[in-house]
Design a protein around this motif. Structure first.
Motif, mmCIF file in Angstrom:
data_model
loop_
_atom_site.group_PDB
_atom_site.id
_atom_site.type_symbol
_atom_site.label_atom_id
_atom_site.label_comp_id
_atom_site.label_asym_id
_atom_site.label_seq_id
_atom_site.Cartn_x
_atom_site.Cartn_y
_atom_site.Cartn_z
ATOM 1 N N LEU A 222 -11.996 -0.752 3.857
ATOM 2 C CA LEU A 222 -12.835 0.338 4.342
ATOM 3 C C LEU A 222 -12.791 1.491 3.347
ATOM 4 N N TYR A 223 -13.962 1.849 2.842
ATOM 5 C CA TYR A 223 -14.053 2.968 1.912
ATOM 6 C C TYR A 223 -14.735 4.143 2.603
ATOM 7 N N GLU A 232 -5.227 7.521 0.928
ATOM 8 C CA GLU A 232 -5.014 6.339 1.763
ATOM 9 C C GLU A 232 -6.038 5.245 1.458
ATOM 10 N N VAL A 233 -5.580 4.011 1.485
ATOM 11 C CA VAL A 233 -6.453 2.852 1.350
ATOM 12 C C VAL A 233 -6.400 2.090 2.668
ATOM 13 N N ILE A 255 -12.201 -0.906 13.481
ATOM 14 C CA ILE A 255 -12.411 -0.279 12.178
ATOM 15 C C ILE A 255 -13.275 0.975 12.314
ATOM 16 N N GLU A 256 -14.234 0.957 13.232
ATOM 17 C CA GLU A 256 -15.044 2.154 13.461
ATOM 18 C C GLU A 256 -14.161 3.306 13.937
ATOM 19 N N ARG A 257 -13.132 2.988 14.712
ATOM 20 C CA ARG A 257 -12.212 4.034 15.181
ATOM 21 C C ARG A 257 -11.400 4.589 14.015
ATOM 22 N N VAL A 258 -10.920 3.712 13.146
ATOM 23 C CA VAL A 258 -10.181 4.158 11.959
ATOM 24 C C VAL A 258 -11.099 4.981 11.052
ATOM 25 N N HIS A 263 -6.643 11.907 9.145
ATOM 26 C CA HIS A 263 -5.185 11.949 9.037
ATOM 27 C C HIS A 263 -4.743 13.339 8.620
ATOM 28 N N ASP A 264 -4.046 14.038 9.507
ATOM 29 C CA ASP A 264 -3.520 15.353 9.193
ATOM 30 C C ASP A 264 -2.381 15.186 8.182
ATOM 31 N N PRO A 265 -2.545 15.741 6.979
ATOM 32 C CA PRO A 265 -1.494 15.585 5.942
ATOM 33 C C PRO A 265 -0.131 16.104 6.383
#
Length: 273
Positions: A222-223, A232-233, A255-258, A263-265
């Motif tokens: 996922l890009y 992140e990859v 994957i749509e949710r991801v 992502h809070d650093p």
């Protein structure tokens, strides 16, 4: 309809609220009633043929008549700015015989087993239900029956815009919204956004790639465009899957949710959503 034959409708009502809900309920009722009555009539036809000891060809429902019925009802309800865009599909899973009839929705997504890839079939355009009365629709090409032959292992995907148009904002390192300044995105095939936008859509291209990866027991990466605040990859390995239709649906939703997740650093291993 029975163990081999299925009727499916994918419908999207314009707008929200009570009027849209009423239209959806009416469409569902007409759809269900039509095939209930058609099945009863077909059974009577078989009984008569058996008594007369004659062979008859398997009946195929005239779903264009159903589409006209739905169009007439929605148009007569008189809700301003409300219409139903839908496609009805009849499938005989034993023979692969398939028939489409559409109103305002003319794209069909099919996984072709022989090619191990997704394809898009464009069927003739027709107005959405409720826009014009039946006599005006008949003056043009009308609602047409479009035959199609499914092959063993083929899968038809019918989805509304819930996943396809899911969106995420572009973010800077401090999570502020970022505008795309890359003019090259304008010419990229299957581009998810254009220059000047601060968001992108999940898109059909990603959906097709995910479905193919699952059914072919492959990998998918996922890009996320302009994912400036993290390196992140997002890798997904489907090699241990069985390669089933239901797995593709679960994968799309996961994957749509991801895809929509930020992502809070500053978060750590002990933090939870």
């Amino acid at each position: 309809i029975d163990q081999d034959r299925f009727a499916v409708i994918k419908c999207d009502i314009s707008g929200k609220g009570v009027s849209a809900s009423l239209i959806m309920a009416e469409v569902a009722t007409i759809f269900h009633s039509y095939f209930t009555d058609w099945k009863k009539d077909n059974e009577k036809r078989k009984i008569i043929a058996s008594r007369k000891q004659v062979k008859i060809k398997p009946a195929v429902p005239k779903i264009d008549q159903l589409v006209y019925s739905i169009n007439g009802l929605v148009e007569s309800m008189g809700f301003k700015g409300r219409f139903a865009a839908f496609i009805i599909v009849y499938i005989d899973t034993r023979t692969g015989e398939t028939v489409f009839c559409n109103a305002g929705d003319n794209l069909v997504h099919i996984y072709k087993k022989s090619k191990s890839k997704m394809e898009v079939i464009t069927i003739p355009e027709a107005p959405a239900a409720g826009v014009f009365p039946n006599d005006m629709v008949e003056m043009t090409a009308g609602f047409q029956l479009i035959p199609y032959q499914m092959d063993p292992g083929d899968i038809i995907y019918l989805f509304t815009d819930g996943i396809e148009e899911a969106q995420r904002h572009f973010r800077t390192e401090d999570l502020k919204i970022l505008e795309c300044a890359d003019e090259d995105h304008e010419s990229v095939e299957n581009s998810t956004h254009k220059a000047g936008q601060d968001f992108e859509e999940f898109g059909v291209s990603r959906m097709h790639d995910i479905i193919q990866a699952v059914l072919n027991k492959d990998k998918y990466e996922l890009y996320k465009f302009h994912n400036e605040y993290t390196d992140e990859v997002y890798n997904f390995d489907f090699s241990s899957c069985e390669g089933t239709f239901s797995e593709t649906v679960i994968a799309l939703l996961a994957i749509e949710r991801v895809y929509r997740h930020y992502h809070d650093p500053s978060s750590g291993t002990g933090d939870r959503i």
